[in-house]
Design a protein around this motif. Structure first.
Motif, PDB file in Angstrom:
ATOM      1  N   LYS A   1       0.880  -1.181   0.000  1.00 19.56           N
ATOM      2  CA  LYS A   1       0.000   0.000   0.000  1.00 19.56           C
ATOM      3  C   LYS A   1       0.910   1.221   0.000  1.00 19.56           C
ATOM      4  O   LYS A   1       1.790   1.357   0.851  1.00 19.56           O
ATOM      5  CB  LYS A   1      -0.868   0.006   1.255  1.00 19.56           C
ATOM      6  N   ILE A   2       0.671   2.108  -0.932  1.00 20.37           N
ATOM      7  CA  ILE A   2       1.544   3.292  -1.029  1.00 20.37           C
ATOM      8  C   ILE A   2       0.818   4.569  -0.626  1.00 20.37           C
ATOM      9  O   ILE A   2       1.397   5.455  -0.003  1.00 20.37           O
ATOM     10  CB  ILE A   2       2.164   3.403  -2.454  1.00 20.37           C
ATOM     11  N   LEU A   3      -0.441   4.652  -0.972  1.00 20.33           N
ATOM     12  CA  LEU A   3      -1.220   5.859  -0.658  1.00 20.33           C
ATOM     13  C   LEU A   3      -2.482   5.465   0.081  1.00 20.33           C
ATOM     14  O   LEU A   3      -3.118   4.464  -0.257  1.00 20.33           O
ATOM     15  CB  LEU A   3      -1.639   6.566  -1.953  1.00 20.33           C
ATOM     16  N   LYS A   4      -2.829   6.245   1.086  1.00 27.35           N
ATOM     17  CA  LYS A   4      -4.036   5.932   1.835  1.00 27.35           C
ATOM     18  C   LYS A   4      -4.847   7.206   2.066  1.00 27.35           C
ATOM     19  O   LYS A   4      -4.310   8.219   2.516  1.00 27.35           O
ATOM     20  CB  LYS A   4      -3.639   5.310   3.173  1.00 27.35           C
ATOM     21  N   LEU A   5      -6.127   7.126   1.700  1.00 25.05           N
ATOM     22  CA  LEU A   5      -7.042   8.243   1.973  1.00 25.05           C
ATOM     23  C   LEU A   5      -7.871   7.835   3.180  1.00 25.05           C
ATOM     24  O   LEU A   5      -8.458   6.757   3.198  1.00 25.05           O
ATOM     25  CB  LEU A   5      -7.970   8.515   0.785  1.00 25.05           C
TER      26      LEU A   5
ATOM     27  N   ASN B   1     -15.701  12.358   3.363  1.00 20.83           N
ATOM     28  CA  ASN B   1     -15.377  11.046   3.932  1.00 20.83           C
ATOM     29  C   ASN B   1     -14.909  10.032   2.888  1.00 20.83           C
ATOM     30  O   ASN B   1     -15.434   8.929   2.784  1.00 20.83           O
ATOM     31  CB  ASN B   1     -16.592  10.483   4.678  1.00 20.83           C
ATOM     32  N   ILE B   2     -13.955  10.442   2.110  1.00 21.69           N
ATOM     33  CA  ILE B   2     -13.400   9.528   1.107  1.00 21.69           C
ATOM     34  C   ILE B   2     -12.268   8.742   1.763  1.00 21.69           C
ATOM     35  O   ILE B   2     -11.335   9.319   2.313  1.00 21.69           O
ATOM     36  CB  ILE B   2     -12.823  10.305  -0.104  1.00 21.69           C
ATOM     37  N   SER B   3     -12.371   7.446   1.711  1.00 21.83           N
ATOM     38  CA  SER B   3     -11.315   6.594   2.263  1.00 21.83           C
ATOM     39  C   SER B   3     -10.960   5.526   1.236  1.00 21.83           C
ATOM     40  O   SER B   3     -11.854   4.929   0.621  1.00 21.83           O
ATOM     41  CB  SER B   3     -11.791   5.908   3.548  1.00 21.83           C
ATOM     42  N   TYR B   4      -9.712   5.333   1.073  1.00 20.57           N
ATOM     43  CA  TYR B   4      -9.281   4.230   0.208  1.00 20.57           C
ATOM     44  C   TYR B   4      -7.777   4.041   0.291  1.00 20.57           C
ATOM     45  O   TYR B   4      -7.046   4.934   0.721  1.00 20.57           O
ATOM     46  CB  TYR B   4      -9.695   4.455  -1.252  1.00 20.57           C
ATOM     47  N   GLU B   5      -7.337   2.909  -0.164  1.00 21.63           N
ATOM     48  CA  GLU B   5      -5.905   2.619  -0.177  1.00 21.63           C
ATOM     49  C   GLU B   5      -5.486   2.276  -1.602  1.00 21.63           C
ATOM     50  O   GLU B   5      -6.184   1.527  -2.285  1.00 21.63           O
ATOM     51  CB  GLU B   5      -5.589   1.451   0.756  1.00 21.63           C
ATOM     52  N   PHE B   6      -4.376   2.839  -2.018  1.00 24.56           N
ATOM     53  CA  PHE B   6      -3.848   2.565  -3.362  1.00 24.56           C
ATOM     54  C   PHE B   6      -2.587   1.717  -3.238  1.00 24.56           C
ATOM     55  O   PHE B   6      -1.749   1.959  -2.367  1.00 24.56           O
ATOM     56  CB  PHE B   6      -3.507   3.872  -4.073  1.00 24.56           C
TER      57      PHE B   6
ATOM     58  N   PRO C   1       9.447   8.396  -9.422  1.00 24.13           N
ATOM     59  CA  PRO C   1       8.475   8.410  -8.322  1.00 24.13           C
ATOM     60  C   PRO C   1       7.726   7.083  -8.235  1.00 24.13           C
ATOM     61  O   PRO C   1       7.683   6.332  -9.204  1.00 24.13           O
ATOM     62  CB  PRO C   1       7.530   9.544  -8.715  1.00 24.13           C
ATOM     63  N   GLN C   2       7.128   6.822  -7.073  1.00 24.86           N
ATOM     64  CA  GLN C   2       6.384   5.568  -6.893  1.00 24.86           C
ATOM     65  C   GLN C   2       4.951   5.693  -7.395  1.00 24.86           C
ATOM     66  O   GLN C   2       4.327   4.689  -7.716  1.00 24.86           O
ATOM     67  CB  GLN C   2       6.369   5.192  -5.406  1.00 24.86           C
ATOM     68  N   VAL C   3       4.473   6.933  -7.430  1.00 26.17           N
ATOM     69  CA  VAL C   3       3.072   7.144  -7.834  1.00 26.17           C
ATOM     70  C   VAL C   3       3.030   8.112  -9.013  1.00 26.17           C
ATOM     71  O   VAL C   3       3.732   9.131  -9.009  1.00 26.17           O
ATOM     72  CB  VAL C   3       2.262   7.751  -6.660  1.00 26.17           C
ATOM     73  N   ILE C   4       2.225   7.745 -10.013  1.00 23.37           N
ATOM     74  CA  ILE C   4       1.994   8.680 -11.131  1.00 23.37           C
ATOM     75  C   ILE C   4       0.527   9.071 -11.093  1.00 23.37           C
ATOM     76  O   ILE C   4      -0.357   8.195 -11.093  1.00 23.37           O
ATOM     77  CB  ILE C   4       2.295   8.029 -12.504  1.00 23.37           C
ATOM     78  N   LEU C   5       0.304  10.383 -11.034  1.00 27.13           N
ATOM     79  CA  LEU C   5      -1.072  10.876 -11.053  1.00 27.13           C
ATOM     80  C   LEU C   5      -1.321  11.478 -12.420  1.00 27.13           C
ATOM     81  O   LEU C   5      -0.525  12.293 -12.893  1.00 27.13           O
ATOM     82  CB  LEU C   5      -1.269  11.939  -9.978  1.00 27.13           C
ATOM     83  N   ALA C   6      -2.399  11.089 -13.045  1.00 26.68           N
ATOM     84  CA  ALA C   6      -2.679  11.598 -14.390  1.00 26.68           C
ATOM     85  C   ALA C   6      -4.103  12.135 -14.431  1.00 26.68           C
ATOM     86  O   ALA C   6      -5.049  11.434 -14.072  1.00 26.68           O
ATOM     87  CB  ALA C   6      -2.492  10.493 -15.409  1.00 26.68           C
TER      88      ALA C   6
ATOM     89  N   ASN D   1       6.187  -1.653 -11.347  1.00 20.17           N
ATOM     90  CA  ASN D   1       5.535  -1.663 -10.024  1.00 20.17           C
ATOM     91  C   ASN D   1       5.160  -0.270  -9.521  1.00 20.17           C
ATOM     92  O   ASN D   1       5.288   0.056  -8.348  1.00 20.17           O
ATOM     93  CB  ASN D   1       6.448  -2.356  -9.006  1.00 20.17           C
ATOM     94  N   LYS D   2       4.735   0.590 -10.452  1.00 21.03           N
ATOM     95  CA  LYS D   2       4.301   1.934 -10.057  1.00 21.03           C
ATOM     96  C   LYS D   2       2.808   1.898  -9.755  1.00 21.03           C
ATOM     97  O   LYS D   2       2.086   1.025 -10.238  1.00 21.03           O
ATOM     98  CB  LYS D   2       4.523   2.947 -11.199  1.00 21.03           C
ATOM     99  N   CYS D   3       2.406   2.884  -8.974  1.00 17.55           N
ATOM    100  CA  CYS D   3       0.972   3.044  -8.725  1.00 17.55           C
ATOM    101  C   CYS D   3       0.477   4.148  -9.652  1.00 17.55           C
ATOM    102  O   CYS D   3       0.942   5.292  -9.566  1.00 17.55           O
ATOM    103  CB  CYS D   3       0.752   3.431  -7.265  1.00 17.55           C
ATOM    104  N   ILE D   4      -0.398   3.812 -10.568  1.00 11.81           N
ATOM    105  CA  ILE D   4      -0.882   4.797 -11.545  1.00 11.81           C
ATOM    106  C   ILE D   4      -2.331   5.149 -11.204  1.00 11.81           C
ATOM    107  O   ILE D   4      -3.186   4.265 -11.120  1.00 11.81           O
ATOM    108  CB  ILE D   4      -0.828   4.243 -12.993  1.00 11.81           C
ATOM    109  N   ILE D   5      -2.560   6.422 -10.983  1.00 18.11           N
ATOM    110  CA  ILE D   5      -3.935   6.870 -10.679  1.00 18.11           C
ATOM    111  C   ILE D   5      -4.350   7.836 -11.783  1.00 18.11           C
ATOM    112  O   ILE D   5      -3.728   8.887 -11.962  1.00 18.11           O
ATOM    113  CB  ILE D   5      -4.000   7.559  -9.307  1.00 18.11           C
ATOM    114  N   ILE D   6      -5.396   7.424 -12.514  1.00 20.41           N
ATOM    115  CA  ILE D   6      -5.820   8.227 -13.662  1.00 20.41           C
ATOM    116  C   ILE D   6      -7.227   8.757 -13.409  1.00 20.41           C
ATOM    117  O   ILE D   6      -8.141   7.990 -13.098  1.00 20.41           O
ATOM    118  CB  ILE D   6      -5.823   7.402 -14.966  1.00 20.41           C
ATOM    119  N   VAL D   7      -7.379  10.036 -13.533  1.00 23.18           N
ATOM    120  CA  VAL D   7      -8.723  10.640 -13.493  1.00 23.18           C
ATOM    121  C   VAL D   7      -9.206  10.693 -14.933  1.00 23.18           C
ATOM    122  O   VAL D   7      -8.494  11.193 -15.809  1.00 23.18           O
ATOM    123  CB  VAL D   7      -8.664  12.047 -12.880  1.00 23.18           C
ATOM    124  N   THR D   8     -10.375  10.157 -15.196  1.00 19.49           N
ATOM    125  CA  THR D   8     -10.814  10.094 -16.587  1.00 19.49           C
ATOM    126  C   THR D   8     -12.330  10.075 -16.730  1.00 19.49           C
ATOM    127  O   THR D   8     -13.060   9.710 -15.804  1.00 19.49           O
ATOM    128  CB  THR D   8     -10.212   8.845 -17.271  1.00 19.49           C
TER     129      THR D   8
END
Lengths: 504, 270
Positions: free
Chosen positions: B3-7, B26-31, B161-166, B193-200
């Motif tokens: 787990k790299i990111l936690k909301l 109240n957004i909670s999640y783990e990436f 970086p470990q996380v890529i935000l797009a 092994n990167k964590c990719i988070i894409i808003v789309t």
């Protein structure tokens, strides 16, 4: 280091804007360079004036203090009281002068002594013609204009002639001011010899020439005689107050010698008293009060006070101070206008580069580094323009400042030559064979009564000296910092997200 | 998978909003590393805001976001952005006066990463996203949209970086280019092994993600795990087949019954 790299890339990218900023800075630098040079020249002139007119302290009656003893309700006893107080004031002797002269506040000192004498083989000017100005020969001719001589009351003798002795060249104010001018011979540089200079009228009427020896006597005891060798003849250039009534000048019966001779005469006599008028050249104008306190501690009467020529010195530098003030005002106005223009340009610049700021902040560039980059960019442009502006400014300011100083120096040199001429030396002297430079005696000071022998014009290139460069550097940094405030505030205020949203 | 990111109960509202007017609540999640996440939702649902919070460009009002067990509130966010996460934007956000390589080198400079030959590393990164050195030496404005996006991805990878935000990384791109960019992201997640988070908004992107989250008016996050969905899909098909078989059997039975009835009726008439 990447900040410098980025700054240079940005400068080359926005050539037009940076050239505009450069031109503005160049103009400001030119103006500042000229203004600072004028300020420095003004400072030099003020300094030269301060050297020229030393603060000279003299001792005079404190009339205010004396009048404090007067009671209008009881006029008669008050008058008597005042007279008693006046008589109680101890006279200044040459020993006192030497004692006061040892003060740490005194740069140098000189004094004048006077006595009344008779002469065996020469007649007074008035007696020769048996007319007018009766009693004039008995009057003490006080050297130094309105200065008050400290007479040794009670034993003061009067005579047909006034014998005035000076302690040094500096004390011979009538010659320095040009009231007296040597027309033949010279004032002896040996201030211990039995020499004198006499008025041309006295010389003519008694057929005295340079090299003759005159004999003066004690008015109370004609057997006491003193021989003085005439080394020069002077003319009195002042107009007497009642010139239509007086056929001759006031100084016609004044024989000028040195203080040592007077002291020797007084020492040999039992009933002669001399009048001593001291002048003290102070180290600065700030020590006047301290000097007066010290003199009072050394025994100076409370009814005597120290007066100076400070007003005269300050009035002499007033016009130059005004030039300096004007230059300073001009400098400030130039800087304010320059800063306003630069701030506006920078604000436009920031607006244009908002996107760049947003991107750099988004990818993690710190606000401080970003601000530093903008400042470095401006600093590089400012420094390049400043150097160019300083060179141009120096080219313009040096001749201007030199012109100002040159005229001042010329007048000072001319004045110096005139003074030397008054002593029977230099081109003003009738004795044309004497050369001012070559014939200058060893003890002839370069600063007679504070009139400095100023340096020649070729040494004035100090206008663009290290001090001016430092000042300009300071101005450059000030301009950069102040005009960078816009970018600093913007960078602190901008939200990168907002910028990028606006862009999108 | 780490787990790299936690909301954790993240809430956010605009400064000028009413007290109860939250964009995210109240957004909670783990990436996890090694996965591609797609954050979907309607316009105004808070997708980009969430990404801004994760990237440290905004700060959450309540709750906290932790990166590698460290709260963002306690971290130097500039340092976080130039070392821990890479951001890729829809509009690329490259510096137009620089070449592609210079953009990447600048990013390395800002992150203060120690690389012996930054130019060489930039070229390698460009090659990894399908651009050659020749393209890298061009000013970014002289590159196509797809190429600029590849440069932006390469830039975001420059400091590893470990996380890529797009944020809508393929919003300005055609379908083929979109697929190419998505392939790059998938490779980064699965191979590096990167964590990719894409808003789309793109269904295609969502279909290609390992996990999809849908934001509904910022009040919750609906999880759609593709793996489970696949599994669910497989179970359904078999059941359907069974049902169909049953139906077929029933049909046959019915047909047989009908035929038998017809025969008996005709016999009765006779």
């Amino acid at each position: 280091m990447y900040i410098f790299k980025n700054a240079i890339v940005s400068i080359t990218r926005n050539v037009g804007r940076n050239v505009l900023i450069g031109i503005i800075i160049l103009v400001i630098a030119c103006a500042c360079s000229v203004t600072l040079a004028i300020r420095n020249s003004a400072d030099s002139l003020i300094e030269s004036y301060e050297n020229k007119y030393d603060v000279i302290a003299t001792l005079g009656m404190n009339r205010e203090k004396m009048m404090g003893n007067f009671n209008p309700q009881d006029r008669e006893s008050s008058k008597e009281n005042m007279i008693n107080k006046f008589n109680e004031i101890s006279s200044i002797t040459s020993e006192d002068v030497i004692n006061y002269g040892t003060s740490e506040y005194v740069k140098s000192y000189y004094y004048t002594e006077s006595i009344g004498v008779n002469a065996t083989d020469i007649e007074t000017v008035s007696a020769s013609f048996n007319t007018g100005a009766e009693g004039q020969n008995n009057q003490m001719q006080m050297p130094g204009g309105d200065r008050t001589g400290m007479q040794q009351r009670g034993t003061q003798t009067s005579g047909d002639f006034t014998l005035t002795g000076y302690s040094s060249y500096e004390s011979m104010e009538d010659f320095i001011s040009g009231s007296y001018t040597i027309t033949e011979g010279e004032v002896s540089s040996d201030f211990t010899s039995n020499s004198c200079v006499i008025n041309s009228e006295l010389a003519t009427l008694n057929e005295i020439v340079v090299g003759d020896v005159i004999t003066v006597t004690n008015p109370e005891d004609e057997t006491q005689t003193y021989e003085l060798k005439v080394t020069g003849i002077y003319t009195d250039n002042t107009e007497s107050q009642n010139s239509r009534m007086n056929m001759f000048s006031n100084s016609a019966n004044t024989i000028i010698t040195n203080a040592t001779t007077i002291e020797n005469i007084v020492a040999q006599s039992t009933d002669m008293a001399n009048t001593v008028t001291p002048s003290f050249v102070l180290t600065s104008k700030d020590v006047i009060e301290a000097f007066e306190t010290e003199l009072q501690n050394k025994g100076l009467s409370e009814y005597l006070s120290v007066s100076t020529n400070l007003d005269q010195v300050e009035s002499a530098t007033d016009s130059i101070s005004n030039v300096k003030t004007f230059a300073t005002t001009f400098l400030v106005i130039t800087l304010i206008i320059g800063i306003i223009i630069l701030v506006v340009i920078n604000m436009i610049n920031i607006k244009d580069r908002k996107y760049e700021i947003g991107v750099l902040r988004t990818i993690g560039m710190k606000k401080s580094l970003l601000t530093a980059q903008f400042m470095v960019e401006l600093l590089i442009v400012v420094m390049i323009a400043l150097i160019a502006g300083t060179i141009i400014g120096a080219c313009v300011s040096v001749p201007t400042s030199n012109m100002l100083l040159e005229s001042e120096i010329e007048s000072s040199q001319e004045e110096m030559q005139n003074i030397q001429g008054n002593f029977g030396r230099g081109p003003n002297s009738n004795n044309q064979s004497l050369n001012m430079q070559n014939n200058k005696p060893d003890n002839m000071p370069t600063n007679i009564n504070g009139v400095a022998q100023l340096e020649k014009v070729d040494s004035i290139n100090a206008v663009v000296d290290f001090k001016v460069l430092l000042q300009l550097l300071g101005i450059g940094i000030l301009l950069t910092c102040v005009s960078s405030i816009a970018s600093m505030v913007s960078i602190q205020r901008f939200s990168p997200l907002t910028i990028l949203k606006e862009r999108s | 998978m780490g787990k790299i990111l936690k909301l954790d109960n993240v809430c956010y509202r605009y400064k000028d909003a009413k007290p109860d007017e939250y964009v995210l609540k109240n957004i909670s999640y783990e990436f996890e590393k090694g996965k591609v996440y797609a954050i979907c939702g309607k316009s105004g649902s808070g997708k980009t805001t969430l990404l801004s919070l994760i990237s440290g460009l905004e700060k959450c009002e309540e709750g906290k976001i932790t990166y590698d067990s460290k709260s963002l509130n306690e971290m130097d966010l500039d340092k976080y952005r130039n070392t821990c996460i890479g951001i890729v934007f829809q509009s690329f956000n490259l510096l137009p006066h620089l070449t592609a390589i210079e953009n990447i080198i600048l990013s390395m400079d800002i992150s203060n990463i120690k690389v012996e030959n930054k130019r060489k590393r930039a070229i390698e990164l460009l090659e990894s996203v399908g651009l050659n050195e020749d393209k890298g030496n061009r000013r970014v404005l002289k590159l196509s949209g797809g190429e600029q996006q590849r440069v932006a991805i390469a830039r975001s990878l420059s400091y590893n970086p470990q996380v890529i935000l797009a944020d809508e990384p393929t919003g300005n791109l055609d379908h083929d280019t979109e697929n190419e960019i998505l392939n790059i992201f998938r490779e980064l997640a699965h191979k590096q092994n990167k964590c990719i988070i894409i808003v789309t908004h793109s269904q295609n992107v969502a279909d290609n993600a390992d996990e999809v989250f849908e934001l509904c008016k910022g009040k919750g996050m609906k999880k759609e795990d593709k793996q489970e969905e696949k599994n669910n899909n497989n179970d359904g098909k078999e059941a359907k087949k069974d049902k169909e078989k049953v139906k077929e059997v029933k049909k046959e039975n019915n047909n047989n019954k009908q035929q038998n009835n017809k025969k008996s009726n005709s016999k009765k008439k006779k």
